[in-house]
Design an enzyme around this catalytic site. Structure first.
Site, PDB file in Angstrom:
ATOM      1  N   LYS A 195       0.858  -1.184   0.000  1.00  0.00           N
ATOM      2  CA  LYS A 195       0.000   0.000   0.000  1.00  0.00           C
ATOM      3  C   LYS A 195       0.895   1.236   0.000  1.00  0.00           C
ATOM      4  O   LYS A 195       1.505   1.590   0.999  1.00  0.00           O
ATOM      5  CB  LYS A 195      -0.912   0.042   1.237  1.00  0.00           C
ATOM      6  CG  LYS A 195      -2.030   1.070   1.032  1.00  0.00           C
ATOM      7  CD  LYS A 195      -2.408   1.868   2.249  1.00  0.00           C
ATOM      8  CE  LYS A 195      -1.671   3.107   2.554  1.00  0.00           C
ATOM      9  NZ  LYS A 195      -1.814   4.252   1.642  1.00  0.00           N
ATOM     10  N   GLY A 248       7.097   5.516   7.802  1.00  0.00           N
ATOM     11  CA  GLY A 248       6.246   6.699   7.856  1.00  0.00           C
ATOM     12  C   GLY A 248       6.465   7.446   9.148  1.00  0.00           C
ATOM     13  O   GLY A 248       7.509   7.298   9.795  1.00  0.00           O
ATOM     14  N   GLU A 251       3.939   8.970  14.658  1.00  0.00           N
ATOM     15  CA  GLU A 251       2.556   8.916  15.158  1.00  0.00           C
ATOM     16  C   GLU A 251       1.775   7.752  14.514  1.00  0.00           C
ATOM     17  O   GLU A 251       1.141   6.958  15.220  1.00  0.00           O
ATOM     18  CB  GLU A 251       1.896  10.255  14.808  1.00  0.00           C
ATOM     19  CG  GLU A 251       0.551  10.451  15.415  1.00  0.00           C
ATOM     20  CD  GLU A 251      -0.128  11.691  14.827  1.00  0.00           C
ATOM     21  OE1 GLU A 251       0.547  12.501  14.155  1.00  0.00           O
ATOM     22  OE2 GLU A 251      -1.343  11.810  15.041  1.00  0.00           O
ATOM     23  N   GLY A 253       3.071   5.162  13.015  1.00  0.00           N
ATOM     24  CA  GLY A 253       3.746   3.918  13.416  1.00  0.00           C
ATOM     25  C   GLY A 253       3.236   3.417  14.759  1.00  0.00           C
ATOM     26  O   GLY A 253       2.969   2.222  14.942  1.00  0.00           O
ATOM     27  N   GLU A 270      10.060   2.001  10.528  1.00  0.00           N
ATOM     28  CA  GLU A 270      11.046   3.006  10.081  1.00  0.00           C
ATOM     29  C   GLU A 270      10.348   4.351  10.184  1.00  0.00           C
ATOM     30  O   GLU A 270       9.505   4.681   9.347  1.00  0.00           O
ATOM     31  CB  GLU A 270      11.470   2.717   8.633  1.00  0.00           C
ATOM     32  CG  GLU A 270      12.248   1.427   8.461  1.00  0.00           C
ATOM     33  CD  GLU A 270      13.635   1.481   9.076  1.00  0.00           C
ATOM     34  OE1 GLU A 270      14.104   2.574   9.453  1.00  0.00           O
ATOM     35  OE2 GLU A 270      14.249   0.410   9.199  1.00  0.00           O
ATOM     36  N   CYS A 304      13.803  11.280   5.643  1.00  0.00           N
ATOM     37  CA  CYS A 304      13.742  10.979   7.078  1.00  0.00           C
ATOM     38  C   CYS A 304      15.046  11.288   7.792  1.00  0.00           C
ATOM     39  O   CYS A 304      15.057  11.637   8.964  1.00  0.00           O
ATOM     40  CB  CYS A 304      13.390   9.505   7.254  1.00  0.00           C
ATOM     41  SG  CYS A 304      14.419   8.420   6.263  1.00  0.00           S
ATOM     42  N   GLU A 406       9.720  17.102  13.991  1.00  0.00           N
ATOM     43  CA  GLU A 406      10.067  16.810  12.594  1.00  0.00           C
ATOM     44  C   GLU A 406       9.206  17.668  11.666  1.00  0.00           C
ATOM     45  O   GLU A 406       7.980  17.590  11.702  1.00  0.00           O
ATOM     46  CB  GLU A 406       9.833  15.333  12.283  1.00  0.00           C
ATOM     47  CG  GLU A 406      10.333  14.971  10.893  1.00  0.00           C
ATOM     48  CD  GLU A 406      10.039  13.523  10.507  1.00  0.00           C
ATOM     49  OE1 GLU A 406       8.929  13.055  10.761  1.00  0.00           O
ATOM     50  OE2 GLU A 406      10.941  12.888   9.927  1.00  0.00           O
TER      51      GLU A 406
HETATM   52  P1  NAP Z   1       2.539   8.870   7.205  1.00  0.00           P
HETATM   53  O1  NAP Z   1       1.517   9.925   7.173  1.00  0.00           O
HETATM   54  O2  NAP Z   1       2.857   8.217   8.497  1.00  0.00           O
HETATM   55  O3  NAP Z   1       2.063   7.755   6.125  1.00  0.00           O
HETATM   56  C1  NAP Z   1       2.856   6.640   5.795  1.00  0.00           C
HETATM   57  C2  NAP Z   1       1.981   5.550   5.205  1.00  0.00           C
HETATM   58  O4  NAP Z   1       1.092   5.061   6.216  1.00  0.00           O
HETATM   59  C3  NAP Z   1       1.084   6.025   4.054  1.00  0.00           C
HETATM   60  O5  NAP Z   1       0.964   5.006   3.106  1.00  0.00           O
HETATM   61  C4  NAP Z   1      -0.235   6.268   4.775  1.00  0.00           C
HETATM   62  O6  NAP Z   1      -1.348   6.269   3.922  1.00  0.00           O
HETATM   63  C5  NAP Z   1      -0.245   5.094   5.728  1.00  0.00           C
HETATM   64  N1  NAP Z   1      -1.163   5.237   6.866  1.00  0.00           N
HETATM   65  C6  NAP Z   1      -1.664   6.364   7.403  1.00  0.00           C
HETATM   66  N2  NAP Z   1      -2.484   6.075   8.440  1.00  0.00           N
HETATM   67  C7  NAP Z   1      -2.496   4.722   8.555  1.00  0.00           C
HETATM   68  C8  NAP Z   1      -3.153   3.813   9.436  1.00  0.00           C
HETATM   69  N3  NAP Z   1      -3.947   4.226  10.424  1.00  0.00           N
HETATM   70  N4  NAP Z   1      -2.938   2.484   9.277  1.00  0.00           N
HETATM   71  C9  NAP Z   1      -2.110   2.043   8.296  1.00  0.00           C
HETATM   72  N5  NAP Z   1      -1.475   2.854   7.427  1.00  0.00           N
HETATM   73  C10 NAP Z   1      -1.650   4.183   7.555  1.00  0.00           C
HETATM   74  O7  NAP Z   1       3.935   9.376   6.619  1.00  0.00           O
HETATM   75  P2  NAP Z   1       4.204  10.296   5.349  1.00  0.00           P
HETATM   76  O8  NAP Z   1       3.730  11.674   5.640  1.00  0.00           O
HETATM   77  O9  NAP Z   1       3.747   9.613   4.110  1.00  0.00           O
HETATM   78  O10 NAP Z   1       5.813  10.268   5.319  1.00  0.00           O
HETATM   79  C11 NAP Z   1       6.598  11.087   6.109  1.00  0.00           C
HETATM   80  C12 NAP Z   1       7.112  10.374   7.341  1.00  0.00           C
HETATM   81  O11 NAP Z   1       7.802   9.185   6.980  1.00  0.00           O
HETATM   82  C13 NAP Z   1       8.126  11.212   8.095  1.00  0.00           C
HETATM   83  O12 NAP Z   1       7.863  11.135   9.470  1.00  0.00           O
HETATM   84  C14 NAP Z   1       9.453  10.563   7.772  1.00  0.00           C
HETATM   85  O13 NAP Z   1      10.488  10.759   8.708  1.00  0.00           O
HETATM   86  C15 NAP Z   1       9.050   9.130   7.689  1.00  0.00           C
HETATM   87  N6  NAP Z   1      10.040   8.353   6.940  1.00  0.00           N
HETATM   88  C16 NAP Z   1      10.858   7.504   7.635  1.00  0.00           C
HETATM   89  C17 NAP Z   1      11.854   6.796   6.954  1.00  0.00           C
HETATM   90  C18 NAP Z   1      12.771   5.848   7.678  1.00  0.00           C
HETATM   91  O14 NAP Z   1      13.415   5.040   7.020  1.00  0.00           O
HETATM   92  N7  NAP Z   1      12.873   5.912   8.991  1.00  0.00           N
HETATM   93  C19 NAP Z   1      12.002   6.955   5.566  1.00  0.00           C
HETATM   94  C20 NAP Z   1      11.139   7.839   4.908  1.00  0.00           C
HETATM   95  C21 NAP Z   1      10.155   8.532   5.602  1.00  0.00           C
HETATM   96  P3  NAP Z   1      -1.895   7.686   3.336  1.00  0.00           P
HETATM   97  O15 NAP Z   1      -0.861   8.177   2.409  1.00  0.00           O
HETATM   98  O16 NAP Z   1      -3.171   7.346   2.697  1.00  0.00           O
HETATM   99  O17 NAP Z   1      -2.073   8.581   4.538  1.00  0.00           O
END
Ligand code: NAP
Length: 503
Positions: A195, A248, A251, A253, A270, A304, A406
């Site tokens: 997804k 992602g 929060e 996670g 992650e 990230c 962040e």
């Molecule tokens: P996000 O809002 O947490 O979303 C990540 C994924 O989770 C998306 O596919 C999202 O779908 C899905 N999601 C949202 N709510 C969910 C739920 N309740 N249950 C299951 N899945 C759900 O993150 P983002 O804004 O896309 O990305 C930015 C974040 O990713 C930043 O915090 C960044 O640091 C982190 N990140 C971490 C790494 C690492 O390796 N540590 C690498 C890259 C990014 P939708 O798109 O439909 O909301």
């Protein structure tokens, strides 16, 4: 500038055959016909209508992946057989590198220069690396003689795939982070449901085309597009899924961990970061400034590991800040489809709003806005597009919100320090622990600092460099589990011990 006209920047058509779900080897629309447009941040216009998978579609994907695991050929194939198909995926990722790159640029505004030079090849590298590992997932044998009878036992310890893995990925590096999860999961013999983020699904569709062309058996890889709250949540709570590999925000996670608890799933998390990049007075200034720039402003700050806190030894603080401001002024900003441009728009309106909020917060909390802080519009954009200048705050403290939270955008907080111990203390004074950097010509000091960092990665005299073979992941609120490297195979396999009585 006020937005009055439509952008005249011409967007090429997304290089995908069809915007559909890929379930059990079939391309199909959502069962209830629902779609949502994906918007390009370059012009704020819709570029494709993406299916919103229904509950039934997700269920079908789970049944297909389950069957492909329980009955299908994939986990039963030899490692060599899986290797052949994954190598084909790698070759096709190279072949379609320009298409993959264009998907990323259209969908999330990444400079086409970087998308071509880095992302598409990183995808190919990941599949090549894990293809090589597929025949090497082996165990060990131990001879033991435990109490009470102390007779010898031969124990064969083998690794087995987990089952169905749900890969849930974010918007910022869509194809690379998908490959980071899918390649090792498949190499180990699992089946996968992916997804992608709902605002950046294009490259996932391209990857599904590649899997099909490479000959991956039906059901081994399934793509379900749609919202995290619906599609993601269904995967997280479903008892037939064995593992959630999530990248992602912290929060989301944490929510996923809570929501997967009732079905006791293995998870890889992650999560977010607020990484410190430390520059000592004895550093090579030119290289430290270039690394500080790309540390935070690569991918418009949407990475990230972004070195969003730049800790600079006080004696060179002003020189580094001046050098950085000058560096920013020489970088080509604008339409990311232009191969000269290194810095494009933010990924979406939500991200732009968040960045603008944090610029206000930084000013209200008393930091000095040294550079940037405004939207900008490239030629031909007519006031459209989510462009925001690279932004630098000085006179900041590590306690401010812009240093602790962040932002995930192009906002750098520069903080001075006086001693090595103070630099280490500030660097570690955060809830996060994803990455860190240190710039100095003194290798002993560099190693002392690297060892003291509470973070999964430390770059010495470089920043934001990755390789399929190098493990990556977080400490503290940046998550757990590792990706890349051979270490990740532990996260995609069970260990089984088979005891043989030799007495
Ligand atoms: P996000 O809002 O947490 O979303 C990540 C994924 O989770 C998306 O596919 C999202 O779908 C899905 N999601 C949202 N709510 C969910 C739920 N309740 N249950 C299951 N899945 C759900 O993150 P983002 O804004 O896309 O990305 C930015 C974040 O990713 C930043 O915090 C960044 O640091 C982190 N990140 C971490 C790494 C690492 O390796 N540590 C690498 C890259 C990014 P939708 O798109 O439909 O909301």
């Amino acid at each position: 500038m006020t937005a009055t006209l439509n952008s005249t920047i011409a967007l090429p058509k997304p290089p995908i055959k069809q915007a559909k779900l890929y379930i059990n080897g079939q391309w199909r629309s959502a069962s209830d016909g629902k779609t949502r447009p994906t918007i390009s941040p370059i012009t704020e216009t819709a570029i494709a209508d993406i299916p919103e998978a229904s509950e039934q579609d997700v269920e079908d994907a789970i049944v297909a992946a389950r069957r492909a695991f329980d009955e299908g050929p994939w986990p039963k194939m030899t490692g060599h057989e899986r290797q052949k198909i994954l190598n084909r995926v790698s070759e096709l990722s190279e072949y379609y590198a320009d298409d993959l790159a264009l998907c990323e640029t259209l969908d999330m505004g990444k400079a086409i220069y970087f998308a071509k030079a880095i992302d598409a090849h990183a995808v190919a590298d990941l599949f090549r690396y894990y293809a090589g590992m597929a025949p090497e997932i082996d165990g060990v044998t131990r001879l033991v003689a435990p109490p009470p009878d102390y007779t010898p036992k031969h124990v064969t310890i083998v690794r087995e795939p987990l089952g169905v893995v749900a890969a849930i990925t974010p918007f910022n590096l869509p194809s690379v982070l998908a490959a980071t999860k899918i390649a090792p999961a498949l190499a180990a013999g699992n089946t996968v449901i992916h997804k992608p983020a709902s605002n950046t699904p294009l490259s996932a569709i391209k990857l599904a085309e590649i899997f099909e062309e490479a000959g991956l058996p039906a059901g081994v890889y399934n793509l379900v597009t749609g919202s995290g709250a619906k599609v993601g949540d269904q995967l997280v709570k479903h008892p037939a899924i064995n593992k959630i590999s999530f990248t992602g925000s912290t929060e989301v996670g944490m929510n996923i961990i809570r929501n997967s608890a009732d079905t006791l799933k293995k998870t890889t998390m992650e999560l977010g970061g607020k990484s410190a990049n430390i520059v000592f007075a004895d550093a090579d200034m030119d290289s430290a400034i270039a690394n500080a720039f790309f540390g935070i402003f690569y991918n418009q700050g949407g990475i990230c590991t972004a070195g969003s806190r730049l800790l600079v030894e006080r004696s060179i603080h002003d020189a580094v800040v001046d050098g950085l401001v000058n560096y920013v002024s020489q970088i080509e900003l604008g339409n990311p489809l232009d191969p000269q441009v290194l810095f494009g728009p933010l990924a979406d309106a939500r991200q732009l709003e968040k960045v603008m909020q944090y610029v206000k917060i930084g000013q209200q909390d008393g930091a000095t806005l040294r550079s940037g802080g405004e939207r900008f519009y490239p030629d031909g954009s007519n006031g459209k597009g989510y462009y925001f200048q690279p932004t630098i705050f000085t006179n900041a403290t590590n306690e401010m919100r812009i240093a602790q939270e962040e932002i995930f955008g192009p906002v750098l907080t520069v903080i001075p320090f006086d001693t090595e111990a103070e630099a280490i203390r500030i660097a570690n004074s955060t809830d996060f622990g994803l990455a860190s950097g240190v710039h100095t010509r003194d290798i002993k000091k560099a190693m002392r600092v690297a060892n003291a960092m509470q973070a999964g990665t430390c770059w010495i005299n470089c920043y934001n460099i990755f390789d399929a073979s190098v493990p990556f992941g977080g400490y503290k609120s940046s998550g757990f589990g590792r990706e890349n490297g051979k270490e990740v195979m532990e996260d995609y396999t069970h260990t089984k011990a088979i005891w043989i009585d030799l007495s």
